[in-house]
Scaffold this active site. Structure first.
Site, PDB file in Angstrom:
ATOM      1  N   LYS A  49     153.230  87.741  58.024  1.00 25.46           N
ATOM      2  CA  LYS A  49     152.084  89.196  57.320  1.00 25.46           C
ATOM      3  C   LYS A  49     151.587  89.347  56.922  1.00 25.46           C
ATOM      4  CE  LYS A  49     157.823  90.825  57.005  1.00 25.46           C
ATOM      5  NZ  LYS A  49     158.034  91.459  55.923  1.00 25.46           N
ATOM      6  N   ASP A  72     158.598  99.791  54.124  1.00 22.46           N
ATOM      7  CA  ASP A  72     159.598  99.367  54.715  1.00 22.46           C
ATOM      8  C   ASP A  72     160.201 100.614  55.455  1.00 22.46           C
ATOM      9  OD1 ASP A  72     159.628  96.455  55.167  1.00 22.46           O
ATOM     10  OD2 ASP A  72     161.071  95.780  53.734  1.00 22.46           O
ATOM     11  N   GLN A  75     160.390  91.241  49.599  1.00 17.64           N
ATOM     12  CA  GLN A  75     161.025  90.513  50.932  1.00 17.64           C
ATOM     13  C   GLN A  75     162.937  90.780  51.046  1.00 17.64           C
ATOM     14  OE1 GLN A  75     159.349  89.807  54.272  1.00 17.64           O
ATOM     15  NE2 GLN A  75     162.149  89.672  54.461  1.00 17.64           N
TER      16      GLN A  75
END
Length: 300
Positions: free
Chosen positions: A64, A131, A108
């Site tokens: 990422k 997200d 995460q």
């Protein structure tokens, strides 16, 4: 022990190349990120928070951060020890919420035992929730309002629209009901005017339900659960599953939730594993970060 990632060549189904499409998305984000930087005097910014030393998560975070840099997005990685407390993690999120350089915050998952994922997600500013997991963004998606959308379902929708165009009236079946993929995927398809059915472990006549689908999206985490008898001839099949399996010789490979060889004899189009949905997830994270930056600049 060796690890490889293979899939056979389909005999009839067209291969949906998520890797190539994701590269196109990243190039589009790069161009728009350059325009944003020229207009606002800074790059869009993404903060990535990793708690603990899970090897797979570390690889994913590095990917990422690298792809963010290549797309013209500033990254702010925060690598925290596994013994980080809930209070410490929430304090970091509070500081990132207040940091004007940061447009998107990604924590995460999964978090180490003892940390409350729901509380962490709810602590993120909804405008920086790239997200798409915050209850406010979930509610906006359900209401058909503009929102930040979970990356994997968004990637699936973009692939479907690229291949099929207008999805109105198509019958879509989503296998799986997770908050990360299944539920938002169903909502996105409904918002795209599909007729949507969600099936799961308690559903009856699973194969029969799946065979009705013009679009079949599978996200359950069970290797090869969907065979040829689950697929309507000519259907478009998106395999979100990524499962590591080891054969008797100790060789590991990655497979999806769909039996690729069998499904390719029936489906009209099919995503491989790997190289299908996975690359789209990271590309859509970058896309969401740019969207968040634009929305924040307009609000400011």
């Amino acid at each position: 022990m060796s690890e490889r990632a293979e899939h056979p060549t389909p005999s009839s189904a067209a291969l949906i190349d998520g890797k190539a499409f994701a590269a196109r998305v990243r190039e589009e984000v790069k161009t728009m990120a350059q325009d944003f930087a020229a207009s606002h005097g800074r790059q869009p910014g993404l903060a990535v928070v990793l708690v603990g030393s899970d090897a797979a998560s570390q690889v994913y975070v590095r990917t990422k951060v690298r792809q963010a840099g290549e797309a013209g997005i500033a990254s702010f990685p925060h690598l925290l020890d596994a013994d980080t407390t809930q209070a410490q993690l929430l304090a970091l999120i509070e500081s990132l919420n207040a940091d004007d350089r940061v447009d998107g915050i990604l924590v995460q998952l999964p978090l180490p035992a003892g940390l409350d994922e729901s509380a962490v997600i709810e602590a993120i500013d909804p405008g920086k929730d790239v997200d798409g997991f915050h209850p406010i963004n979930v509610g906006r998606l359900s209401a058909g309002q503009p929102s930040l959308v979970p990356c994997t379902p968004l990637g699936c929708l973009l692939l479907l629209q690229d291949r099929l165009g207008d999805l109105s009236g198509l019958k879509a079946v989503v296998v799986g009901r997770s908050n990360i993929v299944g539920k938002p995927m169903g909502q996105l398809l409904l918002n795209a005017n599909c007729t949507v059915t969600t099936v799961h472990s308690r559903s009856r006549n699973l194969a029969e339900e799946c065979r009705q689908a013009d679009i079949l999206v599978v996200a359950v985490g069970r290797p090869g659960i969907i065979g040829a008898d689950y697929i309507k001839p000519g259907a478009t099949v998106l395999d979100v599953g990524i499962n590591r399996v080891v054969d008797d010789a100790g060789n590991a490979r990655l497979v999806g939730d769909v039996d690729f060889a069998a499904a390719s004899q029936v489906a009209g189009a099919l995503t491989p594993v790997p190289g299908g949905i996975g690359p789209m997830t990271v590309a859509c994270l970058l896309r969401n970060t740019l969207t968040a930056a634009r929305l924040r600049s307009q609000a400011g």
